[in-house]
Design an enzyme around this catalytic site. Structure first.
Site, PDB file in Angstrom:
ATOM      1  CB  CYS A 132      -0.911   0.009   1.219  1.00 28.92           C
ATOM      2  SG  CYS A 132      -2.194  -1.225   1.118  1.00 28.92           S
TER       3      CYS A 132
HETATM    4  N1  LIG Z   1      -2.175  -6.344   2.174  1.00 29.56           N
HETATM    5  C1  LIG Z   1      -2.516  -5.245   2.799  1.00 29.56           C
HETATM    6  O1  LIG Z   1      -2.033  -4.965   3.886  1.00 29.56           O
HETATM    7  C2  LIG Z   1      -3.550  -4.281   2.236  1.00 29.56           C
HETATM    8  C3  LIG Z   1      -4.118  -3.338   3.090  1.00 29.56           C
HETATM    9  C4  LIG Z   1      -5.086  -2.473   2.600  1.00 29.56           C
HETATM   10  C5  LIG Z   1      -5.430  -2.527   1.255  1.00 29.56           C
HETATM   11  N2  LIG Z   1      -4.868  -3.442   0.415  1.00 29.56           N
HETATM   12  C6  LIG Z   1      -5.293  -3.460  -0.970  1.00 29.56           C
HETATM   13  O2  LIG Z   1      -6.144  -4.579  -1.191  1.00 29.56           O
HETATM   14  C7  LIG Z   1      -5.936  -5.103  -2.502  1.00 29.56           C
HETATM   15  C8  LIG Z   1      -5.581  -6.569  -2.398  1.00 29.56           C
HETATM   16  O3  LIG Z   1      -4.366  -6.694  -1.692  1.00 29.56           O
HETATM   17  P1  LIG Z   1      -3.878  -8.052  -1.063  1.00 29.56           P
HETATM   18  O4  LIG Z   1      -2.752  -7.713  -0.173  1.00 29.56           O
HETATM   19  O5  LIG Z   1      -5.018  -8.824  -0.498  1.00 29.56           O
HETATM   20  O6  LIG Z   1      -3.333  -8.801  -2.386  1.00 29.56           O
HETATM   21  P2  LIG Z   1      -2.957 -10.342  -2.533  1.00 29.56           P
HETATM   22  O7  LIG Z   1      -2.017 -10.441  -3.656  1.00 29.56           O
HETATM   23  O8  LIG Z   1      -2.596 -10.923  -1.212  1.00 29.56           O
HETATM   24  O9  LIG Z   1      -4.337 -11.029  -2.963  1.00 29.56           O
HETATM   25  C9  LIG Z   1      -4.974 -10.782  -4.165  1.00 29.56           C
HETATM   26  C10 LIG Z   1      -5.626 -12.054  -4.650  1.00 29.56           C
HETATM   27  O10 LIG Z   1      -6.348 -11.749  -5.849  1.00 29.56           O
HETATM   28  C11 LIG Z   1      -6.216 -12.869  -6.698  1.00 29.56           C
HETATM   29  N3  LIG Z   1      -6.550 -12.472  -8.066  1.00 29.56           N
HETATM   30  C12 LIG Z   1      -5.780 -11.830  -8.981  1.00 29.56           C
HETATM   31  N4  LIG Z   1      -6.462 -11.632 -10.120  1.00 29.56           N
HETATM   32  C13 LIG Z   1      -7.698 -12.147  -9.923  1.00 29.56           C
HETATM   33  C14 LIG Z   1      -8.852 -12.250 -10.734  1.00 29.56           C
HETATM   34  N5  LIG Z   1      -8.876 -11.759 -11.964  1.00 29.56           N
HETATM   35  N6  LIG Z   1      -9.922 -12.863 -10.223  1.00 29.56           N
HETATM   36  C15 LIG Z   1      -9.899 -13.373  -8.964  1.00 29.56           C
HETATM   37  N7  LIG Z   1      -8.850 -13.298  -8.150  1.00 29.56           N
HETATM   38  C16 LIG Z   1      -7.753 -12.693  -8.626  1.00 29.56           C
HETATM   39  C17 LIG Z   1      -4.795 -13.313  -6.513  1.00 29.56           C
HETATM   40  O11 LIG Z   1      -4.628 -14.637  -6.955  1.00 29.56           O
HETATM   41  C18 LIG Z   1      -4.624 -13.150  -5.010  1.00 29.56           C
HETATM   42  O12 LIG Z   1      -4.967 -14.337  -4.296  1.00 29.56           O
HETATM   43  C19 LIG Z   1      -4.846  -4.240  -3.124  1.00 29.56           C
HETATM   44  O13 LIG Z   1      -5.455  -3.225  -3.881  1.00 29.56           O
HETATM   45  C20 LIG Z   1      -4.151  -3.640  -1.939  1.00 29.56           C
HETATM   46  O14 LIG Z   1      -3.548  -2.388  -2.255  1.00 29.56           O
HETATM   47  C21 LIG Z   1      -3.940  -4.332   0.889  1.00 29.56           C
END
Ligand SMILES: NC(=O)c1ccc[n+]([C@@H]2O[C@H](COP(=O)([O-])OP(=O)(O)OC[C@H]3O[C@@H](n4cnc5c(N)ncnc54)[C@H](O)[C@@H]3O)[C@@H](O)[C@H]2O)c1
Length: 438
Positions: A275
């Site tokens: 992030c």
């Molecule tokens: N990790 C954090 O601390 C955090 C905190 C706040 C916000 N976010 C935001 O949340 C969002 C997700 O982050 P995350 O850390 O969970 O990512 P992540 O990579 O852990 O998880 C994302 C998941 O989406 C899946 N994916 C990708 N393309 C896809 C599709 N077309 N259809 C279905 N699934 C699909 C991936 O396989 C993966 O399992 C991002 O925008 C991030 O900026 C993350």
């Protein structure tokens, strides 16, 4: 009427939830929805994650193993990679990655691909919420047209669409998905009311409604940019303090005695995670569409991006004082996770630090109790599996890059020839001559 129908379904727990993207954000959210009594289906393109969930096996630190397995056993939680099941759900949360491409530009391809997959099976009466961090305008300008054209349905009449930023803080012992306040901004008042009601039925934190998805998208970027800029400020101060012979850490400790108007941020080897280093770039990119330069953000990113190189400069100086060159010196980097007590190394400054040390022909190893190996720029790096006095004594320098709480600090300080502490992990060991603080 769509609004009344959905509010009744929420009240009677008849909503079927779909969570698209079962990562650090999506899996905890899916678990909370299922715990609240909503039948929940997780969608992911990674078959491995789908199988793990269906086998009741947890792979995210913030999720309790037994909670996940119990929900799967009770058939409240399942996962699939088959998007045709979207037609069975009433509420969809999109939690897919929003990284940067190789030119530091927003890579919105995951949001596009998942919206397209959803649109093919979207049915009347569904709520869709984007949770991925992104630039203001994504929900209305990108997701809405994809959902409408793929489904033939009309947003606001046939389905509701909104944005609600995820605020997961991995490893936070107090705040997690269930008790963190949430912001909701949807297209139209009815959509905001219903989507907010859905979150209220699941979460304990306040649900704060705003007037549009763009406000919610911008506020998420504000949260992360605020951290980015304040970290940039103390990183710059830290570099100046070193020249002036002042400890930046002591300065910050003194400043934070002020009970109002000041919040402490700390210097470090650079920014990490999915992030804080990325989201500001989404805003600077979007701002250019309006002929606007977000100069304060860009300046802070210049400072933060420089920190791994600055740490290498300091490493040179530390070794120099020992009459050693960086080339061929044995260096152990402690921690490759981007912050303490978690197993996530995305954007971790340790990876850049190690890359730079290797470029200078240092002999580098790493140890991270949570990460045995990592991939960076197409290469796999494997760490050492244990540290003990014998192992530590072999190194010319230890660099503490992540201050995991499980380290045996006493053993580390007693056995290391020299330590470069970039996290102030050794604040209790001020009198030791073998420690140099960032
Ligand atoms: N990790 C954090 O601390 C955090 C905190 C706040 C916000 N976010 C935001 O949340 C969002 C997700 O982050 P995350 O850390 O969970 O990512 P992540 O990579 O852990 O998880 C994302 C998941 O989406 C899946 N994916 C990708 N393309 C896809 C599709 N077309 N259809 C279905 N699934 C699909 C991936 O396989 C993966 O399992 C991002 O925008 C991030 O900026 C993350």
């Amino acid at each position: 009427m769509l609004k009344t129908k959905l509010l009744n379904k929420i009240k009677n727990k008849e909503i079927v939830v779909g969570v698209v993207g079962l990562g650090y954000v999506g899996l905890p959210l899916a678990v909370e929805k299922a715990k609240a009594g909503f039948k929940t289906i997780g969608f992911d393109v990674q078959e491995e994650k789908v199988s793990l969930v269906n086998d009741g096996k947890n792979y995210i630190g913030d999720v309790v193993d037994s909670e996940l397995s119990n929900l799967v056993e009770k058939h409240l939680l399942s996962a699939t990679s088959d998007f045709s099941f979207i037609k069975n759900v009433d509420f969809i949360a999109i939690c897919v990655p929003t990284p940067l491409d190789s030119h530091q530009q927003p890579d919105i391809s995951y949001v596009k691909a998942s919206s397209e997959a959803i649109s093919k099976h979207l049915r009347k009466g569904t709520m869709v919420v984007l949770e991925s961090s992104t630039y203001p305008g994504t929900t209305e300008e990108l997701v809405k047209p994809i959902l409408e054209s793929g489904s033939g349905l009309v947003c606001g009449t046939d389905f509701y669409l909104g944005f609600s930023p995820e605020r997961v803080d991995p490893g936070n012992a107090f705040y997690h998905t269930k008790n963190t306040p949430k912001v909701v901004g949807a297209i139209g008042d009815e959509a905001t009311e219903v989507i907010a009601a859905m979150y209220r039925s699941v979460l304990d934190g306040d649900i704060h409604e705003v007037s549009s998805p763009a406000v919610a998208e911008m506020e998420k970027i504000l949260e992360n940019t605020y951290r980015n800029i304040n970290i940039g400020l103390v990183n710059e101060l830290c570099m100046l303090c070193e020249k002036m012979g002042i400890s930046a850490w002591e300065v910050i400790d003194a400043a934070k005695t002020k009970p109002f108007g000041y919040q402490a941020f700390y210097p470090g080897p650079g920014l990490g995670g999915h992030c804080i280093p990325l989201d500001p770039y989404y805003l600077t990119w979007k701002a250019r569409e309006y002929g606007f330069h977000t100069s304060m953000i860009e300046n802070s990113m210049i400072i933060n991006d420089k920190m791994p190189e600055y740490c290498i400069e300091r490493t040179y100086k530390i070794l120099n004082k020992q009459e050693k060159a960086l080339k061929n010196s044995k260096i152990l980097v402690l921690g490759v996770a981007y912050k303490n007590d978690i197993d996530d190394y995305r954007e971790s400054p340790s990876l850049k630090l190690i890359e730079l040390l290797l470029k200078e022909d240092a002999e580098v190893s790493f140890y991270d109790p949570y990460i045995a190996e990592y991939k960076f720029k197409g290469k796999t790096y494997t760490g050492i599996t244990d540290i003990n006095p014998k192992v530590i004594e072999e190194y010319d320098l230890l660099i503490i890059a992540t201050s995991h709480k499980v380290y045996d600090l006493n053993m580390i300080v007693e056995s290391a020839k020299m330590i470069f502490d970039t996290r102030n992990a050794l604040s209790e060991y001020k009198d030791y001559a073998n420690i140099e603080l960032l």
